[in-house]
Design a protein around this motif. Structure first.
Motif, mmCIF file in Angstrom:
data_model
loop_
_atom_site.group_PDB
_atom_site.id
_atom_site.type_symbol
_atom_site.label_atom_id
_atom_site.label_comp_id
_atom_site.label_asym_id
_atom_site.label_seq_id
_atom_site.Cartn_x
_atom_site.Cartn_y
_atom_site.Cartn_z
ATOM 1 N N PHE A 60 0.855 -1.203 0.000
ATOM 2 C CA PHE A 60 0.000 0.000 0.000
ATOM 3 C C PHE A 60 0.884 1.244 0.000
ATOM 4 O O PHE A 60 1.481 1.600 1.012
ATOM 5 C CB PHE A 60 -0.921 -0.009 1.227
ATOM 6 N N ASP A 61 0.952 1.896 -1.152
ATOM 7 C CA ASP A 61 1.802 3.091 -1.269
ATOM 8 C C ASP A 61 1.082 4.118 -2.158
ATOM 9 O O ASP A 61 1.387 4.257 -3.344
ATOM 10 C CB ASP A 61 3.159 2.683 -1.882
ATOM 11 N N PRO A 62 0.119 4.817 -1.597
ATOM 12 C CA PRO A 62 -0.755 5.676 -2.421
ATOM 13 C C PRO A 62 -0.074 6.978 -2.866
ATOM 14 O O PRO A 62 -0.421 8.064 -2.412
ATOM 15 C CB PRO A 62 -1.930 5.959 -1.484
ATOM 16 N N GLU A 63 0.853 6.803 -3.779
ATOM 17 C CA GLU A 63 1.659 7.975 -4.174
ATOM 18 C C GLU A 63 0.833 9.049 -4.884
ATOM 19 O O GLU A 63 1.238 10.206 -4.977
ATOM 20 C CB GLU A 63 2.888 7.545 -5.019
ATOM 21 N N LYS A 64 -0.372 8.674 -5.373
ATOM 22 C CA LYS A 64 -1.197 9.672 -6.070
ATOM 23 C C LYS A 64 -2.211 10.339 -5.131
ATOM 24 O O LYS A 64 -3.025 11.150 -5.566
ATOM 25 C CB LYS A 64 -1.960 9.000 -7.228
ATOM 26 N N PHE A 65 -2.186 9.961 -3.854
ATOM 27 C CA PHE A 65 -3.165 10.558 -2.929
ATOM 28 C C PHE A 65 -2.887 12.048 -2.775
ATOM 29 O O PHE A 65 -1.776 12.466 -2.488
ATOM 30 C CB PHE A 65 -3.097 9.885 -1.556
ATOM 31 N N ASP A 66 -3.941 12.834 -2.967
ATOM 32 C CA ASP A 66 -3.813 14.276 -2.800
ATOM 33 C C ASP A 66 -5.069 14.772 -2.092
ATOM 34 O O ASP A 66 -6.156 14.797 -2.669
ATOM 35 C CB ASP A 66 -3.651 14.929 -4.182
ATOM 36 N N ALA A 67 -4.905 15.172 -0.845
ATOM 37 C CA ALA A 67 -6.058 15.568 -0.035
ATOM 38 C C ALA A 67 -6.845 16.698 -0.700
ATOM 39 O O ALA A 67 -8.082 16.708 -0.677
ATOM 40 C CB ALA A 67 -5.579 15.991 1.346
ATOM 41 N N LYS A 68 -6.110 17.604 -1.340
ATOM 42 C CA LYS A 68 -6.785 18.750 -1.961
ATOM 43 C C LYS A 68 -7.721 18.279 -3.081
ATOM 44 O O LYS A 68 -8.838 18.780 -3.232
ATOM 45 C CB LYS A 68 -5.726 19.710 -2.511
ATOM 46 N N THR A 69 -7.258 17.296 -3.853
ATOM 47 C CA THR A 69 -8.091 16.781 -4.956
ATOM 48 C C THR A 69 -9.364 16.136 -4.392
ATOM 49 O O THR A 69 -10.467 16.352 -4.905
ATOM 50 C CB THR A 69 -7.299 15.732 -5.773
ATOM 51 N N TRP A 70 -9.227 15.366 -3.329
ATOM 52 C CA TRP A 70 -10.400 14.686 -2.750
ATOM 53 C C TRP A 70 -11.401 15.710 -2.207
ATOM 54 O O TRP A 70 -12.598 15.614 -2.474
ATOM 55 C CB TRP A 70 -9.957 13.755 -1.611
ATOM 56 N N VAL A 71 -10.881 16.650 -1.423
ATOM 57 C CA VAL A 71 -11.798 17.610 -0.782
ATOM 58 C C VAL A 71 -12.437 18.509 -1.853
ATOM 59 O O VAL A 71 -13.627 18.819 -1.788
ATOM 60 C CB VAL A 71 -11.060 18.437 0.303
ATOM 61 N N SER A 72 -11.639 18.874 -2.861
ATOM 62 C CA SER A 72 -12.190 19.718 -3.930
ATOM 63 C C SER A 72 -13.285 18.971 -4.682
ATOM 64 O O SER A 72 -14.286 19.576 -5.096
ATOM 65 C CB SER A 72 -11.098 20.136 -4.924
ATOM 66 N N LEU A 73 -13.105 17.667 -4.851
ATOM 67 C CA LEU A 73 -14.147 16.886 -5.544
ATOM 68 C C LEU A 73 -15.437 16.878 -4.714
ATOM 69 O O LEU A 73 -16.538 17.057 -5.252
ATOM 70 C CB LEU A 73 -13.670 15.454 -5.810
ATOM 71 N N ALA A 74 -15.289 16.677 -3.412
ATOM 72 C CA ALA A 74 -16.483 16.690 -2.551
ATOM 73 C C ALA A 74 -17.194 18.045 -2.690
ATOM 74 O O ALA A 74 -18.425 18.113 -2.828
ATOM 75 C CB ALA A 74 -16.090 16.439 -1.097
ATOM 76 N N LYS A 75 -16.414 19.100 -2.696
ATOM 77 C CA LYS A 75 -17.022 20.438 -2.814
ATOM 78 C C LYS A 75 -17.700 20.615 -4.165
ATOM 79 O O LYS A 75 -18.817 21.118 -4.254
ATOM 80 C CB LYS A 75 -15.947 21.518 -2.645
ATOM 81 N N ALA A 76 -17.010 20.176 -5.220
ATOM 82 C CA ALA A 76 -17.582 20.322 -6.564
ATOM 83 C C ALA A 76 -18.884 19.532 -6.679
ATOM 84 O O ALA A 76 -19.783 19.888 -7.439
ATOM 85 C CB ALA A 76 -16.578 19.843 -7.605
ATOM 86 N N ALA A 77 -19.000 18.456 -5.914
ATOM 87 C CA ALA A 77 -20.211 17.623 -5.955
ATOM 88 C C ALA A 77 -21.338 18.222 -5.121
ATOM 89 O O ALA A 77 -22.451 17.691 -5.098
ATOM 90 C CB ALA A 77 -19.891 16.223 -5.446
ATOM 91 N N GLY A 78 -21.035 19.304 -4.415
ATOM 92 C CA GLY A 78 -22.059 19.913 -3.544
ATOM 93 C C GLY A 78 -22.163 19.194 -2.217
ATOM 94 O O GLY A 78 -23.138 19.357 -1.480
ATOM 95 N N MET A 79 -21.141 18.383 -1.903
ATOM 96 C CA MET A 79 -21.147 17.669 -0.613
ATOM 97 C C MET A 79 -20.568 18.589 0.458
ATOM 98 O O MET A 79 -19.638 19.348 0.195
ATOM 99 C CB MET A 79 -20.313 16.399 -0.729
ATOM 100 N N LYS A 80 -21.109 18.474 1.648
ATOM 101 C CA LYS A 80 -20.699 19.401 2.717
ATOM 102 C C LYS A 80 -19.875 18.711 3.796
ATOM 103 O O LYS A 80 -19.401 19.359 4.708
ATOM 104 C CB LYS A 80 -21.935 20.041 3.370
#
Ligand code: FHN
Length: 443
Positions: free
Chosen positions: A86-106
């Motif tokens: 398990f080596d999630p070298e592509k994990f980017d917290a900003k990308t995940w949180v931005s996606l949640a925001k773009a989806a209208g998730m709070k």
């Protein structure tokens, strides 16, 4: 004289009761009175309506869901090999949180550990965690918490009470299989030292968090889970943190939200949910965007954008939030099929969000035709499944002053009488999931 004796006796009783409540958290939670911060957090939770559920762990490497340890009846020694991959070298917290925001998730609810017991955070309680055992060596939950705070998204931690790895999870429960653990263990140590220790870490090292989403108690339904003690600990560390137990039972004292798995409140189509629906605490339903929780390489059964929107609207009309799950890849990327759908839902919410965020279930019972939500002096009629030109609704207590469509403000013809309200609908256009109509009430 008699009165003086009476009131000093009463004083002694009150002082004793206060000392007892202070020193004995069990009693404190039985007589649980949510703090003002907690009540405020509950209201905010209800206003948010839409959250992102994330199942992500070392099991994601195997691409076959989060139950793979159990399903393949792996031995401890075998599963212990997994963190090395398990080596999630592509994990980017900003990308995940931005996606949640773009989806209208709070808000985001992420697995801090699932039933394999593997902590996806830096835990000092045990080295069965991402920092100690994987080549990644970092704490993604810390990065996620920081990014959530930056972007104004609430973060909740899913925490599995069920543990397939720790020997102290003993006696073992319904999902037990012989995986090499000894036939003895210290249940009290598991709860009081291990679990409460990790919960203390989660509630002290990650800033203010939305709450703890518990799962897995159903594995040992008759065990003493020391719930009062654990709940009191959480409320003491962060009074505003909400306790959301996915135990599929009637809520207990100390619990702040009732959650339903893959079901609208009260509709037990999944077969394991309770039909009891609380009226005094917020409601939530969780569901999957495809058919899996953790990453499943063989699952391409993605729900359509319209289907997700309908689920969200039906949840809101049932006075509930929708917590929609995605299972990211083991490398930290999110399946593009999830991304495009979530972005489309977000675009739709930018037009229809007023009729969902901040609302509560409306006064008209949900039906196959659709649901209602309400906010201040407005009732939103969400027409989801109705092709006839007129829609007759039961009577409501208030007088409707005007009606218009959410999407273009065009006024809607209606009549209101003692028998109910009749709306004249515009013909349904293609791609329109929800013909939402606002009824403005006389103040
Ligand atoms: O067993 C889990 C499952 O893996 C998943 O986490 C879901 C999410 O609600 N809950 C459990 C089943 O109740």
């Amino acid at each position: 004289m008699k009165n003086v004796r009476h009131s000093s006796a009463l004083f002694v009783v009150i002082v004793l009761a206060l000392i007892l409540l202070h020193t004995c958290p069990a009693l404190a939670q039985t007589a649980y009175q949510p703090s003002p911060e907690n009540l405020q957090a509950r209201r905010e939770f209800q206003d948010m309506k839409f959250g992102m559920f994330i199942h992500w762990g070392i099991y994601s490497v195997l691409g076959n869901g989060e139950w793979i340890f159990h399903e393949r009846r792996l031995k401890l020694d075998e599963y212990n090999r997994l963190p090395a991959f398990f080596d999630p070298e592509k994990f980017d917290a900003k990308t995940w949180v931005s996606l949640a925001k773009a989806a209208g998730m709070k808000y985001i609810t992420i697995t801090s550990r699932h039933h394999d017991g593997f902590a996806m955070f830096d835990s000092k309680v045990s080295d069965w965690n991402i920092v100690a055992r994987t080549p990644y060596k970092k704490d993604p939950l810390k990065m996620l918490a920081d990014e959530c705070h930056r972007q104004g998204i609430k973060l909740f931690f899913y925490y599995s009470q069920l543990d397939w790895h720790n020997p102290d999870y003993y006696p073992r429960g319904a999902t037990d299989w012989p995986n090499g653990r000894p036939d003895h263990g210290d249940w009290n140590a598991y709860l009081d030292t291990y679990m409460d220790g990790q919960l203390t870490e989660l509630l002290t090292n990650y800033g203010p968090i939305g709450g703890i989403w518990f799962d897995g108690m159903w594995d040992k339904p008759n065990a003493d889970w020391h719930l009062d003690k654990t709940y009191a600990l959480i409320h003491k560390l962060q009074p505003a943190a909400l306790i959301i137990p996915n135990h599929h039972q009637t809520p207990r004292p100390g619990e702040d939200v009732q959650t339903f798995e893959r079901d609208l409140p009260g509709q037990n189509t999944a077969g394991f949910n309770t039909k009891y629906v609380a009226t005094d605490i917020p409601l939530e339903m969780s569901d999957t965007l495809n058919e899996s929780w953790g990453f499943n390489i063989g699952d391409s059964h993605y729900k359509s954008v319209a289907e997700i929107e309908r689920r969200l609207v039906r949840a809101a009309g049932n006075n509930s939030n929708l917590l929609l799950n995605i299972g990211p890849y083991p490398n930290g990327e999110i399946d593009p099929q999830f991304v495009t759908r979530l972005q489309a839902v977000g675009e739709w919410l930018s037009k229809y969000g007023d009729s969902i965020y901040g609302t509560r279930g409306g006064p008209i019972p949900p039906g196959d035709w659709g649901v209602t939500t309400q906010k201040e002096n407005k009732i939103y009629v969400h027409v989801l499944n109705w092709t006839a030109p007129m829609l007759a609704l039961p009577p409501i207590a208030a007088k409707v002053a005007s009606a218009h469509s959410v999407i273009d403000n065009a006024s809607v013809t209606f009549t209101q009488s003692a028998e109910g309200i009749v709306l004249k609908l515009t013909p349904t256009t293609q791609n329109e999931t929800d013909r939402a109509i606002v009824l403005v009430l006389n103040k």
